[in-house]
Design a protein around this motif. Structure first.
Motif, short mmCIF file in Angstrom:
data_model
loop_
_atom_site.label_atom_id
_atom_site.label_comp_id
_atom_site.label_asym_id
_atom_site.label_seq_id
_atom_site.Cartn_x
_atom_site.Cartn_y
_atom_site.Cartn_z
N TYR B 33 0.84 -1.20 0.00
CA TYR B 33 0.00 0.00 0.00
C TYR B 33 0.88 1.25 0.00
O TYR B 33 1.94 1.26 0.61
CB TYR B 33 -0.88 0.04 1.26
CG TYR B 33 -1.64 -1.23 1.54
CD1 TYR B 33 -1.05 -2.30 2.22
CD2 TYR B 33 -2.98 -1.38 1.15
CE1 TYR B 33 -1.74 -3.47 2.48
CE2 TYR B 33 -3.68 -2.54 1.42
CZ TYR B 33 -3.06 -3.57 2.08
OH TYR B 33 -3.75 -4.73 2.35
N TYR B 35 0.43 5.29 1.14
CA TYR B 35 -0.39 6.30 1.81
C TYR B 35 0.34 7.64 1.76
O TYR B 35 1.56 7.70 1.68
CB TYR B 35 -0.60 5.95 3.28
CG TYR B 35 -1.37 4.69 3.56
CD1 TYR B 35 -0.73 3.46 3.68
CD2 TYR B 35 -2.75 4.73 3.73
CE1 TYR B 35 -1.45 2.30 3.97
CE2 TYR B 35 -3.48 3.57 4.02
CZ TYR B 35 -2.81 2.37 4.15
OH TYR B 35 -3.52 1.22 4.42
N GLN B 37 0.47 11.21 4.23
CA GLN B 37 0.08 11.75 5.53
C GLN B 37 0.19 13.25 5.50
O GLN B 37 1.25 13.81 5.22
CB GLN B 37 0.97 11.20 6.65
CG GLN B 37 0.57 11.70 8.03
CD GLN B 37 1.45 11.17 9.14
OE1 GLN B 37 2.60 10.79 8.92
NE2 GLN B 37 0.91 11.12 10.36
N MET B 41 -5.12 15.15 8.85
CA MET B 41 -5.92 14.32 7.95
C MET B 41 -5.61 12.84 8.08
O MET B 41 -6.15 12.02 7.34
CB MET B 41 -5.72 14.77 6.51
CG MET B 41 -6.07 16.23 6.28
SD MET B 41 -6.02 16.72 4.57
CE MET B 41 -7.50 15.94 3.98
N GLY B 42 -4.75 12.50 8.98
CA GLY B 42 -4.38 11.10 9.11
C GLY B 42 -3.65 10.61 7.87
O GLY B 42 -2.99 11.37 7.17
N LEU B 43 -3.78 9.32 7.59
CA LEU B 43 -3.18 8.74 6.39
C LEU B 43 -4.29 8.42 5.41
O LEU B 43 -5.34 7.89 5.79
CB LEU B 43 -2.42 7.45 6.73
CG LEU B 43 -1.03 7.62 7.31
CD1 LEU B 43 -1.09 8.03 8.77
CD2 LEU B 43 -0.23 6.33 7.15
N LEU B 45 -5.11 6.55 1.62
CA LEU B 45 -4.59 5.54 0.69
C LEU B 45 -4.54 6.08 -0.73
O LEU B 45 -5.54 6.59 -1.26
CB LEU B 45 -5.49 4.30 0.74
CG LEU B 45 -5.06 3.12 -0.12
CD1 LEU B 45 -3.74 2.54 0.38
CD2 LEU B 45 -6.15 2.04 -0.11
N TYR B 48 -2.89 0.68 -4.10
CA TYR B 48 -2.49 -0.54 -3.41
C TYR B 48 -2.33 -1.68 -4.42
O TYR B 48 -2.71 -1.56 -5.59
CB TYR B 48 -3.50 -0.91 -2.31
CG TYR B 48 -4.89 -1.24 -2.79
CD1 TYR B 48 -5.79 -0.23 -3.13
CD2 TYR B 48 -5.32 -2.56 -2.89
CE1 TYR B 48 -7.06 -0.53 -3.56
CE2 TYR B 48 -6.60 -2.87 -3.32
CZ TYR B 48 -7.47 -1.84 -3.65
OH TYR B 48 -8.74 -2.14 -4.08
N GLU B 59 -8.03 5.96 -2.23
CA GLU B 59 -8.89 7.12 -1.98
C GLU B 59 -8.44 8.37 -2.72
O GLU B 59 -9.28 9.17 -3.19
CB GLU B 59 -8.89 7.40 -0.47
CG GLU B 59 -9.75 8.55 -0.01
CD GLU B 59 -9.59 8.81 1.48
OE1 GLU B 59 -10.18 9.79 1.97
OE2 GLU B 59 -8.87 8.05 2.17
N PHE B 90 4.04 7.14 3.02
CA PHE B 90 4.34 5.89 3.71
C PHE B 90 3.93 4.70 2.84
O PHE B 90 2.84 4.69 2.25
CB PHE B 90 3.60 5.80 5.04
CG PHE B 90 4.17 6.69 6.09
CD1 PHE B 90 3.58 7.92 6.37
CD2 PHE B 90 5.30 6.31 6.81
CE1 PHE B 90 4.11 8.74 7.35
CE2 PHE B 90 5.83 7.14 7.77
CZ PHE B 90 5.23 8.36 8.04
N GLN B 100 -0.80 -4.43 8.88
CA GLN B 100 0.10 -3.78 7.95
C GLN B 100 1.37 -3.34 8.66
O GLN B 100 1.33 -2.89 9.81
CB GLN B 100 -0.58 -2.58 7.29
CG GLN B 100 -1.74 -2.98 6.40
CD GLN B 100 -2.32 -1.84 5.61
OE1 GLN B 100 -1.71 -0.79 5.45
NE2 GLN B 100 -3.53 -2.05 5.09
N PHE B 102 4.60 -0.82 8.36
CA PHE B 102 4.90 0.44 7.68
C PHE B 102 6.40 0.70 7.56
O PHE B 102 7.19 0.33 8.43
CB PHE B 102 4.26 1.60 8.45
CG PHE B 102 2.78 1.70 8.22
CD1 PHE B 102 1.90 0.88 8.91
CD2 PHE B 102 2.27 2.61 7.31
CE1 PHE B 102 0.53 0.96 8.69
CE2 PHE B 102 0.90 2.70 7.09
CZ PHE B 102 0.04 1.88 7.78
N GLY B 103 6.75 1.37 6.47
CA GLY B 103 8.10 1.85 6.30
C GLY B 103 8.31 3.16 7.05
O GLY B 103 7.37 3.70 7.65
N PRO B 104 9.53 3.71 7.01
CA PRO B 104 9.84 4.92 7.78
C PRO B 104 9.37 6.22 7.15
O PRO B 104 9.42 7.26 7.79
CB PRO B 104 11.38 4.88 7.85
CG PRO B 104 11.78 4.15 6.61
CD PRO B 104 10.71 3.12 6.38
#
Lengths: 116, 111
Positions: B33, B35, B37, B41-43, B45, B48, B59, B90, B100, B102-104
């Motif tokens: 996936y 995303y 950020q 607004m959060g994360l 998508l 994917y 989204e 991300f 899930q 997550f990467g850095p």
């Protein structure tokens, strides 16, 4: 479609005090529920998840959350916080359908600031 | 075992330039996936993939393209960068449909 509302954008708390982060969701189908934590300048790390079964879920670092289906809530709690808990916390949901492919819908996040 | 890695960590682009963000995972996960950020607004998508050679829109897919030619890599492309694409990106991977990793992150600024 799903939506997630985190009711507090920022929560200040003193060290060793309890904290509760509130999360409400809406969905036309059943969902899986998650809390993730993001420490400064890092990626997200899973704290805990609710898939099924007991509505009280225990996670890492002393956190727990309770799923309340009637109130469509999944609030996160910790009885005694440490300075190291300073981070941003995200609530997320994933539809319990095969065509969701695990896609996550995130809330806007709650910044927790722990002070001595 | 490096988990999920992202390249580069930081990038500054000028409007109209193009670039590719690379996500690599060494956990043999099927699902990946992308995303973005943004503050408050959060994360959200972007795109994917449910397996090698497959991609789908999330989204907020406009202005981005993706490819998954190899199972371990998921590339995110910006063909003509815009200031609205300034964000932290991300990547995440998942072995099953409900966890899930997550990467850095990659911090991208478009001027």
């Amino acid at each position: 479609a799903q939506s997630v509302t985190q009711l507090d954008s920022q929560v200040p708390v003193f060290e060793e005090a309890p904290v509760e982060l509130r999360c409400n969701y809406s969905s036309s189908v059943s969902v899986y529920l998650f809390w993730y934590v993001q420490y400064p300048n890092q990626g997200l790390q899973l704290l805990l998840k609710y898939l099924s079964g007991s509505t009280l879920v225990k996670g890492i670092n002393g956190f727990e959350a309770e799923f309340n289906k009637s109130q469509t809530s999944f609030h996160l709690r910790k009885p005694s916080v440490h300075i190291s808990d300073t981070a941003e916390y995200f609530c997320a949901v994933s539809a319990m359908t095969t065509d969701s492919w695990g896609k996550l819908q995130f809330g806007a996040g709650t910044q927790v600031v722990v002070t001595p | 075992n490096a988990g999920v890695t992202q390249t580069p960590k930081f990038r500054v682009l000028k409007t109209g330039q193009s670039m590719t963000l690379l996500c690599a995972q060494d956990m043999n996960h099927e699902y990946m996936y992308w995303y973005r950020q943004d503050p408050g607004m959060g994360l959200r998508l972007i795109h994917y993939s449910v397996g090698e050679g497959t991609t789908a829109k999330g989204e907020v897919p406009d202005g981005y393209n993706v490819s998954r030619l190899k199972k371990q890599n998921f590339l995110l492309g910006l063909e003509s960068a815009a200031p609205s694409q300034t964000s932290v990106y991300f990547c995440a991977s998942s072995p099953i449909l409900y966890e899930q990793y997550f990467g850095p992150g990659t911090r991208l600024t478009v001027t």
